[in-house]
Design an enzyme around this catalytic site. Sequence first.
Site, PDB file in Angstrom:
ATOM      1  N   GLU A 261      44.380  25.240  40.350  1.00 43.42           N
ATOM      2  CA  GLU A 261      43.586  25.417  39.123  1.00 43.42           C
ATOM      3  C   GLU A 261      43.102  26.855  38.949  1.00 43.42           C
ATOM      4  O   GLU A 261      42.939  27.320  37.818  1.00 43.42           O
ATOM      5  CB  GLU A 261      42.400  24.456  39.095  1.00 43.42           C
ATOM      6  CG  GLU A 261      42.771  22.987  38.868  1.00 43.42           C
ATOM      7  CD  GLU A 261      43.159  22.270  40.146  1.00 43.42           C
ATOM      8  OE1 GLU A 261      43.213  22.917  41.227  1.00 43.42           O
ATOM      9  OE2 GLU A 261      43.401  21.044  40.080  1.00 43.42           O
TER      10      GLU A 261
ATOM     11  N   LYS B  55      35.899  10.281  31.139  1.00 47.00           N
ATOM     12  CA  LYS B  55      37.184   9.577  31.033  1.00 47.00           C
ATOM     13  C   LYS B  55      37.152   8.522  29.932  1.00 47.00           C
ATOM     14  O   LYS B  55      38.109   8.380  29.169  1.00 47.00           O
ATOM     15  CB  LYS B  55      37.536   8.947  32.379  1.00 47.00           C
ATOM     16  CG  LYS B  55      38.930   8.336  32.395  1.00 47.00           C
ATOM     17  CD  LYS B  55      39.386   7.977  33.804  1.00 47.00           C
ATOM     18  CE  LYS B  55      40.838   7.504  33.780  1.00 47.00           C
ATOM     19  NZ  LYS B  55      41.349   7.210  35.123  1.00 47.00           N
TER      20      LYS B  55
ATOM     21  N   MET C 132      41.011  48.282  50.738  1.00 50.77           N
ATOM     22  CA  MET C 132      39.767  48.832  50.208  1.00 50.77           C
ATOM     23  C   MET C 132      38.619  48.640  51.193  1.00 50.77           C
ATOM     24  O   MET C 132      37.767  49.520  51.373  1.00 50.77           O
ATOM     25  CB  MET C 132      39.429  48.200  48.849  1.00 50.77           C
ATOM     26  CG  MET C 132      38.237  48.812  48.177  1.00 50.77           C
ATOM     27  SD  MET C 132      38.409  50.592  47.949  1.00 50.77           S
ATOM     28  CE  MET C 132      38.969  50.661  46.250  1.00 50.77           C
TER      29      MET C 132
HETATM   30  C1  LIG Z   1      38.048  36.753  46.345  1.00 49.48           C
HETATM   31  C2  LIG Z   1      37.616  38.016  46.995  1.00 49.48           C
HETATM   32  N1  LIG Z   1      37.351  38.038  48.319  1.00 49.48           N
HETATM   33  C3  LIG Z   1      36.991  39.196  48.922  1.00 49.48           C
HETATM   34  C4  LIG Z   1      36.887  40.359  48.209  1.00 49.48           C
HETATM   35  C5  LIG Z   1      36.471  41.669  48.890  1.00 49.48           C
HETATM   36  N2  LIG Z   1      37.573  42.635  48.835  1.00 49.48           N
HETATM   37  C6  LIG Z   1      37.640  43.607  47.898  1.00 49.48           C
HETATM   38  S1  LIG Z   1      39.011  44.525  48.015  1.00 49.48           S
HETATM   39  C7  LIG Z   1      39.531  43.679  49.360  1.00 49.48           C
HETATM   40  C8  LIG Z   1      40.817  44.037  50.039  1.00 49.48           C
HETATM   41  C9  LIG Z   1      42.004  43.831  49.179  1.00 49.48           C
HETATM   42  O1  LIG Z   1      43.143  43.966  49.981  1.00 49.48           O
HETATM   43  P1  LIG Z   1      44.583  44.062  49.364  1.00 49.48           P
HETATM   44  O2  LIG Z   1      44.818  42.988  48.401  1.00 49.48           O
HETATM   45  O3  LIG Z   1      45.569  44.151  50.466  1.00 49.48           O
HETATM   46  O4  LIG Z   1      44.521  45.417  48.529  1.00 49.48           O
HETATM   47  P2  LIG Z   1      44.386  46.935  49.000  1.00 49.48           P
HETATM   48  O5  LIG Z   1      42.934  47.290  48.943  1.00 49.48           O
HETATM   49  O6  LIG Z   1      44.952  47.033  50.382  1.00 49.48           O
HETATM   50  O7  LIG Z   1      45.180  47.692  47.992  1.00 49.48           O
HETATM   51  C10 LIG Z   1      38.620  42.677  49.713  1.00 49.48           C
HETATM   52  C11 LIG Z   1      38.770  41.759  50.858  1.00 49.48           C
HETATM   53  C12 LIG Z   1      37.164  40.272  46.826  1.00 49.48           C
HETATM   54  N3  LIG Z   1      37.070  41.339  46.020  1.00 49.48           N
HETATM   55  N4  LIG Z   1      37.553  39.115  46.262  1.00 49.48           N
END
Ligand SMILES: Cc1ncc(C[n+]2csc(CCOP(=O)(O)OP(=O)(O)O)c2C)c(N)n1
Length: 623
Positions: free
Chosen positions: A74, A186, A502
């Site tokens: 969803e 429902k 990040m």
């Molecule tokens: C649902 C959710 N969980 C945790 C976070 C915290 N968070 C922000 S950026 C990130 C890392 C993202 O990693 P990736 O998708 O590999 O992207 P990159 O930064 O390596 O380009 C996290 C865990 C978030 N923004 N959203």
Amino acid sequence: MTEQASGSHHPQPRARTAAPAAPAERMTGAQALIRSLEAVGVDTVFGIPGGAILPAYDPLMDSSKVRHVLVRHEQGAGHAATGYAQATGRVGVCMATSGPGATNLVTPIADAHMDSVPIVAITGQVASKSIGTDAFQEADICGITMPITKHNFLITNPDDIPHTIAEAFHIAATGRPGPVLVDIAKDALQNQTTFSWPPQQDLPGYRPVTKPHAKQIREAARLINEARRPVFYVGGGVLKAGATGELKILAELTGAPVTTTLMALGAFPDSHPQHVGMPGMHGDVSAVTALQKSDLIVALGARFDDRVTGRLDTFAPHAKIVHADIDPAEISKNRVADVPIVGDAREVLADLIVAVQADHDAGHKGDYTEWWNHLNFWRNTYPLGYDVPEDGSLAPQQVIERIGKLAPEGTLFAAGVGQHQMWAAQFIKYEQPGTWFNSGGAGTMGYAVPAAMGAKAGRPDATVWAIDGDGCFQMTNQELVTCALNNIPIKVAVINNGALGMVRQWQNLFYGERFSNTVLHDGAEHVPGSTQGVGSITNRGTRVPDFVKLADAMGCVGLRCESADDLDKVIEEANAINDRPVVVDFIVHEDAMVWPMVAAGTSNDEIMAARDVRPDFSDDLDD
Ligand SMILES: Cc1ncc(C[n+]2csc(CCOP(=O)(O)OP(=O)(O)O)c2C)c(N)n1
């Protein structure tokens, strides 16, 4: 014409116009629901059935107007509705059953709420007499979504279905757009009712003000012409109002610089000489500094978000504020406005054009020559840039930049959340409105793939690229199965740095390089020349899962690129595949960082152009 009938890629929610009157007919509530959706012009619904919503799925099967796309989760339905809405300017629709089906919609509803995207979420609820008994699959979804919807409704009487659907679409699309939830018991779906269209709508107190006050407009025009260092601070509201034409006219009439926020990329052409870039935590030095040193900020459909202002009490200390927004609650929320203007951005801009021109005709025109000398200096001294790894491996910025350069005209881009999102904002050039979608307010990892799916379903003519991180991709990639089975051939670039990049960047900068739980690969030291796993050129560790195999298993084409030499060839190969979704696994260096950066909680004055590179601002503007 119904409110949804005229297609345009311009993401402006339509005002309602009545569908032709239909004679009253007896039918079930479920049939009335589908007829109502048809009448408001819905052509696509993303969802998954289950017990409570099942009565609605039966007549849905017979609808020749409404296409249902069966998603795998969803959350995917919700983000797809958002992507559809952003790409088409119409209201996106998602549907789920009660309990866990409905709660799985919570994240995309919150996401749409933060980014003011018009969607209608329809959920089944347990039978009305069971509500409040902890019945099987019961969840109080109206209660749960109260703070994250623009409005929500619980229907227990089938007679209420047509008018509630009409009201839900009206509320979602008008004023400040946003998500509306309609929860239907429902038995209300099963019982008989009389359907006629158009229904009588009853929305006392809901009267969005669109026409700005003439006195405030005159005052804003006066300030614009008196200012020496003005900046237009353009937010997503300008896109939603379909006001980009007016923005260009006003900007060129005044000659003042323009910044477009993360939510507004494409509202003003990136290539326009008056565009000084994106403001914010990872914005351009020129845009951040322009706001910081300005003496007048004209905020249009923007909300002084903390990611833009940095430490609020140090933000733009010398600036007067003109703040125009359709939502009066935004004005003076974070920064007190000297000239508050409540109205639709398009009407505000149209009126400002007339008022500014009148001042010019009376001999009052701002002179910003000195200001442009500063702006051009910052722009030329601190342009965006990145290092290309010397070992021939891929820089993530380079991958994203080339995808942008090689994309066919009119390509739509959806990003996940993280470093790749910021690089997609920085290194792809957005020239047209409605070509960039991301989760700006909520920062929802997992947004990109389903949002791209929704965008492509709504705009099958357009090429749609999702720029995703390997972390984000692992949250919602199952919707590629939906894409493969429903002829929604999106393209996904996984910027695979083997890390939650990040977060790793913050650990790098603020936690002494202690990388707690941000490594996504197996952690093994790579043996040069080894054929084990993927990522054999760059970095350490075997990347699990193998995204090429995963893509293949989901009915998509899987490609991989590990070196700069192959980059254009692989992107062109992906661009040439239009009969199936494509996933490209770009193995990139794990150490790249997003610059510039204003560290969270600090002042925009502290912006770092790159690691240990603090721009040198002459303080002669701080008077
Ligand atoms: C649902 C959710 N969980 C945790 C976070 C915290 N968070 C922000 S950026 C990130 C890392 C993202 O990693 P990736 O998708 O590999 O992207 P990159 O930064 O390596 O380009 C996290 C865990 C978030 N923004 N959203």
